[in-house]
Design an enzyme around this catalytic site. Structure first.
Site, PDB file in Angstrom:
ATOM      1  N   ARG A   1      33.415  40.172  53.287  1.00 34.61           N
ATOM      2  CA  ARG A   1      34.578  40.885  52.962  1.00 34.61           C
ATOM      3  C   ARG A   1      34.737  42.194  53.828  1.00 34.61           C
ATOM      4  O   ARG A   1      35.916  42.448  54.421  1.00 34.61           O
ATOM      5  CB  ARG A   1      34.299  41.284  51.765  1.00 34.61           C
ATOM      6  CG  ARG A   1      35.821  41.761  51.052  1.00 34.61           C
ATOM      7  CD  ARG A   1      35.657  42.075  49.472  1.00 34.61           C
ATOM      8  NE  ARG A   1      34.806  40.912  49.093  1.00 34.61           N
ATOM      9  CZ  ARG A   1      35.506  39.976  48.263  1.00 34.61           C
ATOM     10  NH1 ARG A   1      36.750  39.843  48.456  1.00 34.61           N
ATOM     11  NH2 ARG A   1      35.075  38.681  47.778  1.00 34.61           N
TER      12      ARG A   1
ATOM     13  N   TYR B   1      50.158  46.987  48.304  1.00 30.90           N
ATOM     14  CA  TYR B   1      50.891  47.003  47.160  1.00 30.90           C
ATOM     15  C   TYR B   1      50.266  47.995  46.336  1.00 30.90           C
ATOM     16  O   TYR B   1      48.906  48.263  46.291  1.00 30.90           O
ATOM     17  CB  TYR B   1      50.958  45.473  46.619  1.00 30.90           C
ATOM     18  CG  TYR B   1      50.043  45.169  45.553  1.00 30.90           C
ATOM     19  CD1 TYR B   1      48.833  44.624  45.792  1.00 30.90           C
ATOM     20  CD2 TYR B   1      50.877  45.006  44.246  1.00 30.90           C
ATOM     21  CE1 TYR B   1      48.063  44.425  44.869  1.00 30.90           C
ATOM     22  CE2 TYR B   1      49.734  44.509  43.396  1.00 30.90           C
ATOM     23  CZ  TYR B   1      48.571  44.273  43.559  1.00 30.90           C
ATOM     24  OH  TYR B   1      47.654  43.701  42.630  1.00 30.90           O
TER      25      TYR B   1
ATOM     26  N   TYR C   1      38.116  43.033  56.319  1.00 23.73           N
ATOM     27  CA  TYR C   1      38.460  44.349  56.436  1.00 23.73           C
ATOM     28  C   TYR C   1      38.518  44.872  57.993  1.00 23.73           C
ATOM     29  O   TYR C   1      39.605  45.674  58.235  1.00 23.73           O
ATOM     30  CB  TYR C   1      37.916  45.206  55.566  1.00 23.73           C
ATOM     31  CG  TYR C   1      37.830  45.090  53.914  1.00 23.73           C
ATOM     32  CD1 TYR C   1      39.062  44.668  53.489  1.00 23.73           C
ATOM     33  CD2 TYR C   1      36.678  45.280  52.976  1.00 23.73           C
ATOM     34  CE1 TYR C   1      39.004  44.436  52.058  1.00 23.73           C
ATOM     35  CE2 TYR C   1      36.760  45.186  51.876  1.00 23.73           C
ATOM     36  CZ  TYR C   1      38.000  44.774  51.401  1.00 23.73           C
ATOM     37  OH  TYR C   1      38.023  44.289  50.076  1.00 23.73           O
TER      38      TYR C   1
END
Lengths: 94, 250
Positions: free
Chosen positions: B60, B86, B64
């Site tokens: 992960r 969002y 990123y």
């Protein structure tokens, strides 16, 4: 057909337009005029179930599905050891 | 500029965020809603998804980093860049904070604009005032791993309950994690204490998902639960008289 039409186009338009939203609540069939929605899509909109709505949008835009899953997966776990690189990673079993 | 688009499609985009979206040379976005991606491309034809950086099995942090690097690469080319996430871009989003930090470290002017988070929607939909009892907010797995102890007399919000005990998202149930979470909460609350599973409405024609559940029934709940669990407070403690005196209130 209004603004490209289609299921996603209708969702975007109704999010923009108070007038269309009120028309939808008062008389959905009238709000659907000009949007090229099949009866199945109209029923989904009338039911207002979020999962059904999202599934239909993904069906209409299959090219975007991968991006959708990306967000879910990257969002789901943002634990401390990701936010803070100094935090030791948990054991593999976690 | 890093902006958020709120939880509900378009309706929760702030005027300030819309201004940045329309004026940007490049818009790079990560959104959970395909309709939102379609709309972003309508607002700014130079909008593109950061989603392609994801690869199954990739760490992960690498994902990123790749997202942050792509945003920074545009900034370094002298572009006016708007990065879009969002909800609130600073709430449960890692690359948004990282890109602001690194852009500033490289001497660029970078800022984040607030957006409407799921928590904001919850306050409105459930009629919760966080000032009444106090407010505690935890990522569910992190709460358990670190044995953090919430105060049961203050309201409690647990995030990502739909993935409790997991590090990746899939469609498998989280029954074991939910059972562990239930046991933990029952150390603090009576089994009849009623909590609420909650998901904010993503579209103006949809209703928020609100599912009350007694904590004693949490472990037995079948299927994937909604992502957020709100646990109302137990009755407030009595005022501490000594503290009141110190404050000159007695």
């Amino acid at each position: 057909m209004a603004d490209g039409g289609g299921f996603t186009g209708f969702l975007i338009a109704i999010a923009h337009s108070r007038d269309l939203l009120e028309r939808f609540h008062a008389n959905p069939e009238r709000a659907f005029q000009g949007w090229n929605l099949d009866p199945r899509q109209q029923e989904i909109l009338k039911r207002g179930n979020m999962e059904e709505i999202q599934a239909e949008v993904r069906r209409e835009h299959p090219d975007a599905i991968a991006a959708w899953w990306v967000m879910i997966e990257t969002w789901v776990m943002t634990p401390d050891w990701v936010m803070n690189p100094d935090e030791p990673e948990p054991p593999e079993s976690y | 500029v890093v902006v958020g688009t709120g939880i509900q499609l378009i309706g929760q985009v702030t005027p300030a965020a819309q201004f940045e979206l329309e004026g940007a040379d490049e818009v790079l976005f990560l959104t959970s809603d395909v309709a939102e991606a379609v709309w972003l491309r309508q607002v700014n034809p130079n909008a593109r998804s950061l989603g392609r950086h994801y690869e199954r099995g990739k760490h992960r942090r690498e994902i990123y980093d790749a997202m942050v690097e792509e945003i920074l690469a545009s900034v370094r080319r002298g572009k006016r860049v708007c990065a879009v996430f969002y909800g609130h871009p600073g709430v449960y989003v890692t690359p948004s904070h990282e890109v602001v930090r690194r852009a500033r470290a490289e001497g660029f002017a970078a800022r984040m604009l607030p957006g409407v988070s799921a928590e904001d929607c919850l306050f409105a939909d459930l009629g919760v005032n966080p000032g009444t009892s106090g407010w505690q907010s935890y990522e569910a797995t992190s709460l358990l791993l670190r044995r953090q102890r919430p105060d049961p007399t203050a309201a409690l919000l647990l995030w990502q309950v739909d993935a409790v005990g997991k590090v990746t998202y899939d469609d498998e149930p989280v029954s074991e994690g939910l059972r562990v979470l239930a046991d933990y909460l029952l150390e603090l609350y009576p089994p009849e204490h009623r909590a609420v599973f909650y998901t904010a409405a993503l579209h103006p024609i949809a209703e928020p998902l609100i599912e009350p559940i007694a904590l004693g029934e949490l472990a037995a709940r079948e299927g994937r639960p909604p992502g957020t669990l709100y646990v109302p407070p137990l009755p407030a403690r009595r005022v501490d008289e000594k503290m009141a005196q110190k404050l000159g209130l007695r």
